[in-house]
Design an enzyme around this catalytic site. Sequence first.
Site, PDB file in Angstrom:
ATOM      1  N   LYS A  89       0.669  -1.189  -0.125  1.00  0.00           N
ATOM      2  CA  LYS A  89      -0.081   0.094   0.010  1.00  0.00           C
ATOM      3  C   LYS A  89       0.897   1.114   0.058  1.00  0.00           C
ATOM      4  O   LYS A  89       0.488   2.380  -0.346  1.00  0.00           O
ATOM      5  CB  LYS A  89      -0.946   0.067   1.211  1.00  0.00           C
ATOM      6  N   ASP A  90       2.256   1.115   0.264  1.00  0.00           N
ATOM      7  CA  ASP A  90       2.911   2.255   0.261  1.00  0.00           C
ATOM      8  C   ASP A  90       3.817   2.449  -1.049  1.00  0.00           C
ATOM      9  O   ASP A  90       4.332   3.365  -1.092  1.00  0.00           O
ATOM     10  CB  ASP A  90       3.991   2.163   1.516  1.00  0.00           C
ATOM     11  N   ARG A 138      -8.050   8.642   3.865  1.00  0.00           N
ATOM     12  CA  ARG A 138      -9.031   7.561   3.513  1.00  0.00           C
ATOM     13  C   ARG A 138      -9.746   7.337   4.442  1.00  0.00           C
ATOM     14  O   ARG A 138     -11.090   7.380   4.708  1.00  0.00           O
ATOM     15  CB  ARG A 138      -8.367   6.357   2.795  1.00  0.00           C
ATOM     16  N   ARG A 139      -9.376   6.967   5.614  1.00  0.00           N
ATOM     17  CA  ARG A 139      -9.817   6.674   7.009  1.00  0.00           C
ATOM     18  C   ARG A 139     -10.540   7.742   7.468  1.00  0.00           C
ATOM     19  O   ARG A 139     -11.733   7.655   7.954  1.00  0.00           O
ATOM     20  CB  ARG A 139      -8.844   5.974   7.992  1.00  0.00           C
ATOM     21  N   ARG A 156       0.199  10.032  14.065  1.00  0.00           N
ATOM     22  CA  ARG A 156       1.213   8.986  13.081  1.00  0.00           C
ATOM     23  C   ARG A 156       2.251   8.591  14.114  1.00  0.00           C
ATOM     24  O   ARG A 156       2.284   8.771  15.325  1.00  0.00           O
ATOM     25  CB  ARG A 156       1.944   9.963  12.191  1.00  0.00           C
ATOM     26  N   ARG A 162       0.954   4.815  18.894  1.00  0.00           N
ATOM     27  CA  ARG A 162      -0.481   5.015  18.883  1.00  0.00           C
ATOM     28  C   ARG A 162      -1.306   4.542  20.045  1.00  0.00           C
ATOM     29  O   ARG A 162      -2.396   5.409  20.462  1.00  0.00           O
ATOM     30  CB  ARG A 162      -1.298   4.418  17.508  1.00  0.00           C
ATOM     31  N   CYS A 249      -1.633  10.817  -1.578  1.00  0.00           N
ATOM     32  CA  CYS A 249      -2.062  10.822  -0.097  1.00  0.00           C
ATOM     33  C   CYS A 249      -3.227  11.976  -0.002  1.00  0.00           C
ATOM     34  O   CYS A 249      -3.693  11.834   0.950  1.00  0.00           O
ATOM     35  CB  CYS A 249      -0.743  11.165   0.586  1.00  0.00           C
TER      36      CYS A 249
END
Length: 322
Positions: A89-90, A138-139, A156, A162, A249
């Site tokens: 995904k990166d 997106r989230r 981040r 987190r 992004c």
Amino acid sequence: MTASLPVMALATRTSPLAMAQALMVQARLAAAHGVSDAEAGFPILGLVTTGDQITDRALLDAGGKGLFTRELDRAQLDGEAAFAVHSMKDVPTHLPDGLELACVLEREDPSDILLTASGPGTLKSLPQGALIGTASLRRQAQALHARPDLQITLLRGNVGTRLQRLKDGPIAATFLAKAGLKRLGRPEGDWPGLDFAHSLPAPAQGAIGVTIRSDDDAARVALAPLNHAPTALAIAAERGVLEALDGSCRTPLAAHGVFEGDTLHLTAEVLKPDGSQRWRMNDTRTGIDTVEAARAFGLSLGEALRKDGGAAVEAILTGTGS
């Protein structure tokens, strides 16, 4: 090392998840080629990427996609490493000249998990006006589409960072990829993933890819036993969607492909960053057996989605919409 293969280094980021993924690839390479000392045959080259050094702002503000791959690309092109192990995904849709994606491991569950200080959550279960920490547009957009009352703040860092922020407050919840939690052996990886109806994954989420230099036939041969064709085809279709929509992004988009028998089901969506609108489409295709065909399928669905959204989607893709 076997007589037919030289020592081949694997480049990877140094984050705990990236290292865990590199060790997975290393172990599978060693097993596939009868190498008793995996580290001697396939040593790991850990690199700190630009993306790893940026924790105080969104990736878009720092340059977008490619921030987690540049240093790994350079190590390969300079001959320091035969392989680079990536969270797919990166990885940008177009690789630098001289590099190619040669292997995709079987994908782990690609769903997102919503973590709260007290355990697993759902968007519906959060209190009114709850503060969610995420760096993913997106989230953010998906959460606000389902719950316009929610508040979003930048968060981040790695999993441990987190989780600590959740404990410290005032953030009520954050998203993490289920695949990463499982690969780290964390108990949260067994928590239920969010429903794709509200939280469709990022293109290629949950998949590990390995790149090589295009002229390195030995590396290509070494990786062949590790490639999982259904995953490679599914993510090629998802990345086709990403390519059609000029995904960056700054674009809240998602795509997920899955095979049922010989039929590939593909779903894609684009959202306004504030979640006020969502465009979603799906399609199916049988007989897809090459990466090129899968990419073309994704491109066609992405282009159809772009056409369906018209000027509103174009404004999002060009960064002029909100």
